[in-house]
Design an enzyme around this catalytic site. Structure first.
Site, PDB file in Angstrom:
ATOM      1  N   HIS A 296      27.318   0.163 -16.016  1.00 16.59           N
ATOM      2  CA  HIS A 296      26.062   0.914 -15.973  1.00 16.59           C
ATOM      3  C   HIS A 296      26.311   2.236 -15.241  1.00 16.59           C
ATOM      4  O   HIS A 296      27.219   2.319 -14.404  1.00 16.59           O
ATOM      5  CB  HIS A 296      24.997   0.192 -15.142  1.00 16.59           C
ATOM      6  CG  HIS A 296      24.653  -1.197 -15.591  1.00 16.59           C
ATOM      7  ND1 HIS A 296      24.055  -1.481 -16.793  1.00 16.59           N
ATOM      8  CD2 HIS A 296      24.764  -2.383 -14.942  1.00 16.59           C
ATOM      9  CE1 HIS A 296      23.828  -2.788 -16.874  1.00 16.59           C
ATOM     10  NE2 HIS A 296      24.253  -3.358 -15.777  1.00 16.59           N
TER      11      HIS A 296
ATOM     12  N   CYS B  26      22.961  -7.067 -10.900  1.00 15.64           N
ATOM     13  CA  CYS B  26      24.001  -6.046 -10.715  1.00 15.64           C
ATOM     14  C   CYS B  26      23.409  -4.689 -10.353  1.00 15.64           C
ATOM     15  O   CYS B  26      23.870  -4.026  -9.421  1.00 15.64           O
ATOM     16  CB  CYS B  26      24.833  -5.937 -11.999  1.00 15.64           C
ATOM     17  SG  CYS B  26      23.846  -5.894 -13.515  1.00 15.64           S
TER      18      CYS B  26
HETATM   19  P1  NAD Z   1      27.097 -16.225 -19.307  1.00  6.62           P
HETATM   20  O1  NAD Z   1      26.390 -16.601 -20.554  1.00  6.62           O
HETATM   21  O2  NAD Z   1      28.324 -15.379 -19.393  1.00  6.62           O
HETATM   22  O3  NAD Z   1      27.501 -17.534 -18.494  1.00  6.62           O
HETATM   23  C1  NAD Z   1      26.621 -18.593 -18.307  1.00  6.62           C
HETATM   24  C2  NAD Z   1      27.416 -19.909 -18.455  1.00  6.62           C
HETATM   25  O4  NAD Z   1      26.538 -21.010 -18.173  1.00  6.62           O
HETATM   26  C3  NAD Z   1      27.968 -20.123 -19.857  1.00  6.62           C
HETATM   27  O5  NAD Z   1      29.309 -20.553 -19.738  1.00  6.62           O
HETATM   28  C4  NAD Z   1      27.058 -21.213 -20.433  1.00  6.62           C
HETATM   29  O6  NAD Z   1      27.730 -22.035 -21.363  1.00  6.62           O
HETATM   30  C5  NAD Z   1      26.739 -22.007 -19.177  1.00  6.62           C
HETATM   31  N1  NAD Z   1      25.537 -22.845 -19.242  1.00  6.62           N
HETATM   32  C6  NAD Z   1      24.467 -22.754 -20.078  1.00  6.62           C
HETATM   33  N2  NAD Z   1      23.568 -23.727 -19.805  1.00  6.62           N
HETATM   34  C7  NAD Z   1      24.091 -24.457 -18.780  1.00  6.62           C
HETATM   35  C8  NAD Z   1      23.647 -25.585 -18.057  1.00  6.62           C
HETATM   36  N3  NAD Z   1      22.488 -26.172 -18.322  1.00  6.62           N
HETATM   37  N4  NAD Z   1      24.434 -26.092 -17.076  1.00  6.62           N
HETATM   38  C9  NAD Z   1      25.642 -25.521 -16.785  1.00  6.62           C
HETATM   39  N5  NAD Z   1      26.104 -24.428 -17.460  1.00  6.62           N
HETATM   40  C10 NAD Z   1      25.334 -23.908 -18.425  1.00  6.62           C
HETATM   41  O7  NAD Z   1      25.996 -15.538 -18.362  1.00  6.62           O
HETATM   42  P2  NAD Z   1      26.259 -14.545 -17.163  1.00  6.62           P
HETATM   43  O8  NAD Z   1      26.397 -13.173 -17.701  1.00  6.62           O
HETATM   44  O9  NAD Z   1      27.327 -15.091 -16.289  1.00  6.62           O
HETATM   45  O10 NAD Z   1      24.851 -14.588 -16.423  1.00  6.62           O
HETATM   46  C11 NAD Z   1      24.514 -15.618 -15.518  1.00  6.62           C
HETATM   47  C12 NAD Z   1      23.419 -15.135 -14.608  1.00  6.62           C
HETATM   48  O11 NAD Z   1      23.909 -14.012 -13.875  1.00  6.62           O
HETATM   49  C13 NAD Z   1      22.136 -14.658 -15.288  1.00  6.62           C
HETATM   50  O12 NAD Z   1      21.046 -14.909 -14.433  1.00  6.62           O
HETATM   51  C14 NAD Z   1      22.355 -13.168 -15.384  1.00  6.62           C
HETATM   52  O13 NAD Z   1      21.150 -12.449 -15.483  1.00  6.62           O
HETATM   53  C15 NAD Z   1      23.044 -12.903 -14.074  1.00  6.62           C
HETATM   54  N6  NAD Z   1      23.843 -11.689 -14.047  1.00  6.62           N
HETATM   55  C16 NAD Z   1      24.622 -11.333 -15.109  1.00  6.62           C
HETATM   56  C17 NAD Z   1      25.340 -10.163 -15.058  1.00  6.62           C
HETATM   57  C18 NAD Z   1      26.183  -9.703 -16.203  1.00  6.62           C
HETATM   58  O14 NAD Z   1      26.343  -8.534 -16.396  1.00  6.62           O
HETATM   59  N7  NAD Z   1      26.745 -10.572 -16.996  1.00  6.62           N
HETATM   60  C19 NAD Z   1      25.280  -9.362 -13.915  1.00  6.62           C
HETATM   61  C20 NAD Z   1      24.535  -9.787 -12.806  1.00  6.62           C
HETATM   62  C21 NAD Z   1      23.795 -10.944 -12.903  1.00  6.62           C
END
Ligand code: NAD
Length: 338
Positions: free
Chosen positions: A221, A141
């Site tokens: 942020h 992000c």
């Molecule tokens: P999150 O925890 O909200 O969502 C991840 C999902 O994946 C959950 O529903 C979890 O149960 C599921 N999961 C876990 N293991 C799994 C597997 N083996 N197979 C399938 N599903 C599985 O996380 P998020 O915030 O969505 O983050 C995901 C990615 O995006 C990360 O790399 C994070 O760094 C990146 N990201 C997050 C944000 C943010 O602010 N949340 C912003 C930009 C990028």
């Protein structure tokens, strides 16, 4: 032929990407992968998205919860033209061998290491670099927000050096275990924070230093930005140049938007799904020039700014549209631009 897209990991980022993919006329969402039958799994079913189990041993838990599965994630990956991995940081790396086994190109998110992939991606920064790549990382992000800002500045004026202090939210609203609760942390305390090197995965030659803090906030942020330009435009010229960027929202002077809370209220009032703000939000009044130094403040909605970037990365990898076409189509279908 529509592009068959699978989304593996249906959490904060995955559910937003799934909704955005479902809006695209050239794409079909063939399913989403889930590890457990929680409220988000129910939401997928309610939205009509086929649900696939990521962990075979847990299939019966979905049966017990009355949630119908379409199959396993492995079957979903086999059927897809491309998979968007939106699993927690590090799990994407574990999943890479599965995508390779089926020769399915994959997008990963910013929590994965840059060296996991062939190319890191930002639509405004380096769209063409992803063409035909098998493994692409849509940058985080914060890096997305910085790339969108620095690309037009670099093109219009040249960037001698960027210095950015990132005041980062401690966690997302639903992340009850994150902090700090009552503190302000230099994070990391040593320089540089990882954001500057991450921006260099998009713009390898850009001179940038970044510092990070973490604060007890969940909404957005905030970046305090200083860019030394290679030219000396006045502040109005810079404002006009930024205003032309569709994924930059210049908060008008007098709008009464003084922070992230008011920005989220603004997004809710305008009917944004989940109060998402896909655009960088730059306070118009903050855009200032002192000699060749540009200063400004921008707010970044961490849960949603990467979503249109994932949509564009799908077209970039498969070579079905150029940057301008893809960005315009994504913006139009999602309703980007206040
Ligand atoms: P999150 O925890 O909200 O969502 C991840 C999902 O994946 C959950 O529903 C979890 O149960 C599921 N999961 C876990 N293991 C799994 C597997 N083996 N197979 C399938 N599903 C599985 O996380 P998020 O915030 O969505 O983050 C995901 C990615 O995006 C990360 O790399 C994070 O760094 C990146 N990201 C997050 C944000 C943010 O602010 N949340 C912003 C930009 C990028």
């Amino acid at each position: 032929m529509t592009i068959q897209v699978a989304v593996n990991g249906y959490g904060t980022i995955g559910k937003r990407v799934a909704d955005a993919v479902a809006l695209q006329p050239d794409m079909e969402l063939i399913g989403v992968g889930k590890t457990r039958p929680n409220h988000e799994a129910e939401l997928a079913i309610e939205n009509g998205y086929p649900l696939y189990a990521a962990i075979e041993e847990r299939i019966e838990l979905f049966d017990e919860a009355g949630l119908e599965l379409a199959g396993t994630v492995e079957e979903m990956v086999a059927a897809a033209d491309i998979v968007v991995d939106a699993c927690p940081s590090g799990i994407g790396a574990d999943n890479k061998s599965l995508y390779e086994a089926y020769d399915t190109p994959a997008l990963y998110q910013g929590g994965e290491d840059a060296d996991l992939v062939d190319v890191s991606f930002n639509a405004r920064g380096n769209f063409e670099a992803a063409t035909d790549a098998d493994h692409v990382r849509v940058v985080s992000c914060n890096t997305t927000g910085l790339s969108r800002l620095l690309a037009p500045l670099q093109e219009e004026y040249g960037v001698e050096k960027a210095r950015v202090t990132l005041v980062r939210r401690g966690g997302d609203p639903a992340q009850t275990g994150r902090g700090p609760i009552n503190d302000i942390l230099p994070n990391p305390v040593s320089l540089p924070s990882h954001h500057g090197p991450d921006v260099n995965t998009i713009f390898p030659d850009l001179n940038i230093d970044t510092l990070g803090l973490k604060v007890p906030a969940t909404l957005m942020h905030t970046h305090s930005v200083n860019v030394t330009l290679e030219a000396t435009p006045d502040a109005d010229e810079v404002r006009d140049a930024l205003d032309e960027q569709m994924r930059i929202f210049l908060i008008p002077e007098g709008a009464g938007i003084d922070g992230a809370g008011a920005l989220k209220e603004f997004a809710m009032d305008r009917g944004r799904p989940r109060a998402d703000i896909w655009e960088n939000c730059i306070w118009s009044e903050s855009v200032s020039m002192k000699g060749d130094d540009l200063y400004l403040f921008q707010a970044i909605h961490q849960e949603s700014d990467v979503v249109p970037e994932n949509v564009d990365a799908i077209r970039a990898v498969l070579g079905t549209a150029d940057a301008a076409e893809s960005i315009e189509r994504t913006n139009g279908t999602m309703g980007i631009g206040f």
